[in-house]
Scaffold this motif. Structure first.
Motif, PDB file in Angstrom:
ATOM      1  N   THR A   1      -7.187   2.691  16.273  1.00 53.84           N
ATOM      2  CA  THR A   1      -7.444   2.108  14.947  1.00 53.84           C
ATOM      3  C   THR A   1      -6.485   2.709  13.921  1.00 53.84           C
ATOM      4  O   THR A   1      -5.917   1.970  13.083  1.00 53.84           O
ATOM      5  CB  THR A   1      -8.897   2.385  14.513  1.00 53.84           C
ATOM      6  N   ILE A   2      -6.297   4.014  13.985  1.00 54.53           N
ATOM      7  CA  ILE A   2      -5.363   4.680  13.068  1.00 54.53           C
ATOM      8  C   ILE A   2      -3.966   4.103  13.216  1.00 54.53           C
ATOM      9  O   ILE A   2      -3.288   3.775  12.224  1.00 54.53           O
ATOM     10  CB  ILE A   2      -5.328   6.201  13.355  1.00 54.53           C
ATOM     11  N   VAL A   3      -3.543   3.947  14.472  1.00 49.84           N
ATOM     12  CA  VAL A   3      -2.179   3.451  14.745  1.00 49.84           C
ATOM     13  C   VAL A   3      -2.035   1.986  14.373  1.00 49.84           C
ATOM     14  O   VAL A   3      -1.055   1.586  13.732  1.00 49.84           O
ATOM     15  CB  VAL A   3      -1.829   3.657  16.235  1.00 49.84           C
ATOM     16  N   THR A   4      -3.019   1.173  14.766  1.00 47.20           N
ATOM     17  CA  THR A   4      -2.936  -0.274  14.525  1.00 47.20           C
ATOM     18  C   THR A   4      -2.854  -0.607  13.041  1.00 47.20           C
ATOM     19  O   THR A   4      -2.065  -1.467  12.619  1.00 47.20           O
ATOM     20  CB  THR A   4      -4.153  -0.982  15.149  1.00 47.20           C
ATOM     21  N   PHE A   5      -3.654   0.079  12.232  1.00 48.35           N
ATOM     22  CA  PHE A   5      -3.678  -0.219  10.792  1.00 48.35           C
ATOM     23  C   PHE A   5      -2.809   0.759   9.986  1.00 48.35           C
ATOM     24  O   PHE A   5      -2.779   0.688   8.765  1.00 48.35           O
ATOM     25  CB  PHE A   5      -5.121  -0.181  10.280  1.00 48.35           C
ATOM     26  N   MET A   6      -2.109   1.652  10.724  1.00 50.46           N
ATOM     27  CA  MET A   6      -1.223   2.630  10.085  1.00 50.46           C
ATOM     28  C   MET A   6      -1.927   3.354   8.939  1.00 50.46           C
ATOM     29  O   MET A   6      -1.431   3.442   7.808  1.00 50.46           O
ATOM     30  CB  MET A   6       0.063   1.946   9.584  1.00 50.46           C
ATOM     31  N   LEU A   7      -3.106   3.851   9.243  1.00 58.14           N
ATOM     32  CA  LEU A   7      -3.932   4.505   8.231  1.00 58.14           C
ATOM     33  C   LEU A   7      -3.403   5.905   7.918  1.00 58.14           C
ATOM     34  O   LEU A   7      -2.977   6.635   8.806  1.00 58.14           O
ATOM     35  CB  LEU A   7      -5.382   4.599   8.709  1.00 58.14           C
ATOM     36  N   SER A   8      -3.445   6.251   6.647  1.00 55.98           N
ATOM     37  CA  SER A   8      -2.997   7.575   6.215  1.00 55.98           C
ATOM     38  C   SER A   8      -3.762   7.977   4.952  1.00 55.98           C
ATOM     39  O   SER A   8      -4.345   7.137   4.256  1.00 55.98           O
ATOM     40  CB  SER A   8      -1.495   7.570   5.929  1.00 55.98           C
ATOM     41  N   LYS A   9      -3.749   9.254   4.677  1.00 54.92           N
ATOM     42  CA  LYS A   9      -4.443   9.759   3.492  1.00 54.92           C
ATOM     43  C   LYS A   9      -3.857   9.144   2.224  1.00 54.92           C
ATOM     44  O   LYS A   9      -2.658   8.916   2.113  1.00 54.92           O
ATOM     45  CB  LYS A   9      -4.338  11.282   3.432  1.00 54.92           C
ATOM     46  N   ASP A  10      -4.752   8.831   1.265  1.00 51.51           N
ATOM     47  CA  ASP A  10      -4.418   8.227  -0.035  1.00 51.51           C
ATOM     48  C   ASP A  10      -4.066   6.742   0.056  1.00 51.51           C
ATOM     49  O   ASP A  10      -3.732   6.117  -0.957  1.00 51.51           O
ATOM     50  CB  ASP A  10      -3.266   8.979  -0.725  1.00 51.51           C
ATOM     51  N   MET A  11      -4.159   6.168   1.256  1.00 49.46           N
ATOM     52  CA  MET A  11      -3.892   4.736   1.394  1.00 49.46           C
ATOM     53  C   MET A  11      -5.058   3.949   0.805  1.00 49.46           C
ATOM     54  O   MET A  11      -6.226   4.293   1.006  1.00 49.46           O
ATOM     55  CB  MET A  11      -3.734   4.398   2.881  1.00 49.46           C
ATOM     56  N   GLU A  12      -4.763   2.882   0.081  1.00 53.19           N
ATOM     57  CA  GLU A  12      -5.809   2.047  -0.504  1.00 53.19           C
ATOM     58  C   GLU A  12      -6.263   0.984   0.497  1.00 53.19           C
ATOM     59  O   GLU A  12      -5.442   0.361   1.175  1.00 53.19           O
ATOM     60  CB  GLU A  12      -5.306   1.382  -1.794  1.00 53.19           C
ATOM     61  N   ILE A  13      -7.574   0.814   0.557  1.00 54.76           N
ATOM     62  CA  ILE A  13      -8.179  -0.125   1.504  1.00 54.76           C
ATOM     63  C   ILE A  13      -8.997  -1.159   0.731  1.00 54.76           C
ATOM     64  O   ILE A  13      -9.904  -0.807  -0.026  1.00 54.76           O
ATOM     65  CB  ILE A  13      -9.104   0.615   2.498  1.00 54.76           C
ATOM     66  N   SER A  14      -8.672  -2.425   0.957  1.00 57.89           N
ATOM     67  CA  SER A  14      -9.462  -3.487   0.332  1.00 57.89           C
ATOM     68  C   SER A  14     -10.747  -3.700   1.121  1.00 57.89           C
ATOM     69  O   SER A  14     -10.826  -3.321   2.292  1.00 57.89           O
ATOM     70  CB  SER A  14      -8.659  -4.790   0.307  1.00 57.89           C
ATOM     71  N   PRO A  15     -11.780  -4.309   0.522  1.00 55.68           N
ATOM     72  CA  PRO A  15     -13.027  -4.578   1.252  1.00 55.68           C
ATOM     73  C   PRO A  15     -12.785  -5.411   2.512  1.00 55.68           C
ATOM     74  O   PRO A  15     -13.425  -5.183   3.542  1.00 55.68           O
ATOM     75  CB  PRO A  15     -13.872  -5.337   0.235  1.00 55.68           C
ATOM     76  N   GLU A  16     -11.859  -6.374   2.416  1.00 56.58           N
ATOM     77  CA  GLU A  16     -11.563  -7.231   3.564  1.00 56.58           C
ATOM     78  C   GLU A  16     -10.916  -6.422   4.702  1.00 56.58           C
ATOM     79  O   GLU A  16     -11.279  -6.570   5.873  1.00 56.58           O
ATOM     80  CB  GLU A  16     -10.618  -8.366   3.161  1.00 56.58           C
ATOM     81  N   LEU A  17      -9.961  -5.535   4.329  1.00 56.19           N
ATOM     82  CA  LEU A  17      -9.293  -4.714   5.335  1.00 56.19           C
ATOM     83  C   LEU A  17     -10.273  -3.699   5.945  1.00 56.19           C
ATOM     84  O   LEU A  17     -10.229  -3.434   7.147  1.00 56.19           O
ATOM     85  CB  LEU A  17      -8.105  -3.970   4.713  1.00 56.19           C
ATOM     86  N   LEU A  18     -11.152  -3.179   5.117  1.00 59.72           N
ATOM     87  CA  LEU A  18     -12.145  -2.227   5.606  1.00 59.72           C
ATOM     88  C   LEU A  18     -13.030  -2.873   6.669  1.00 59.72           C
ATOM     89  O   LEU A  18     -13.349  -2.260   7.686  1.00 59.72           O
ATOM     90  CB  LEU A  18     -12.995  -1.706   4.450  1.00 59.72           C
TER      91      LEU A  18
END
Length: 261
Positions: free
Chosen positions: A32-49
């Motif tokens: 999940t981290i890799v697929t969505f390229m998640l990182s600290k301070d990244m903004e997440i919309s409700p739809e993306l969440l």
């Protein structure tokens, strides 16, 4: 709804703890981290969440299934039950199972073929028992039946009958020996016709001296049992019935009774 910011990503054994705005928390897989390229301070919309949650559930469930499969081959039903026990929701389970089937991680047809091949090589079970075993693993009856008909069970029955003959010969009279072998074959799940045919080919004949010895030994045993309860004609009848049930021939029993009594 407003966007949220990732305030923390922390590895926790096999999963990662994802914290949003220091309030909302969820666990996700490394995929999940890799697929969505998640990182600290990244903004997440409700739809993306929501997408992240759905994918994380799928990824976590798939990892569980692959871990479960890694120990031994599993059926589709076994994988479904395992995921259900691990609190994966039905929709996600369906998605995971479809993915695993598409990539040949689970394949009930191959499972049956492997199971039956192993039985032919080192097992001793007949089609009736095999079907029950496979049904318990959640495989459909029609799929099982299609594969069970492809095998010749004669070599298995011959091997089993020879083993049983070696075990019981010299311990039972000929008729009882034959009945014992046939019954044992039936218990293993083979048909009566096949059992009878194979046993008919065995060399079951025992010499008369051995049969007489077995009869005399059994007669003495039964006499000790019944002579405490009755005598005379009733004793004779009880002894005859007991010996006949043990598989001795009527003429031989009558001769032994005349000599013994």
């Amino acid at each position: 709804m407003i966007n949220m910011k990732i305030s923390k990503i922390e590895k926790k054994k096999r999963l990662y703890l994802l914290e949003l705005d220091y309030t909302e928390k969820l666990y996700v897989t490394e995929d999940t981290i890799v697929t969505f390229m998640l990182s600290k301070d990244m903004e997440i919309s409700p739809e993306l969440l929501n997408e992240i949650k759905v994918f994380a559930q799928f990824s976590h469930g798939k990892n569980l299934a692959l871990y479960y499969i890694s120990f031994q081959v599993r059926t589709k039903k076994q994988v479904i039950d395992y995921l259900h026990k691990n609190d994966i929701d039905k929709t996600t389970i369906d998605h995971i199972v479809n993915d695993l089937e598409a990539n040949h991680w689970i394949d009930d047809t191959k499972y049956i073929e492997t199971y039956l091949r192993q039985n032919i090589l080192s097992g001793d079970k007949g089609p009736h028992v095999l079907k029950q075993k496979l049904l318990q693993k959640g495989i459909s009856p029609s799929l099982i039946d299609r594969h069970l008909t492809h095998y010749d069970y004669s070599p298995l029955v011959e091997k089993l009958a020879t083993k049983l003959l070696s075990k019981y010969q010299g311990k039972l009279p000929e008729k009882a020996l034959k009945d014992k072998i046939i019954q044992s074959i039936l218990t293993k799940g083979f048909s009566y016709d096949l059992a009878k045919s194979v046993v008919g080919e065995l060399q079951l004949e025992q010499d008369q001296e051995l049969n007489n010895h077995l009869l005399t030994k059994e007669l003495a045993k039964q006499h000790r049992k019944f002579s405490k309860k009755c005598d005379g004609y009733e004793l004779q009848q009880r002894l005859f019935q007991a010996l006949y049930r043990k598989g001795f021939e009527a003429d031989a029993i009558n001769q032994a009774l005349r000599e013994y009594l």
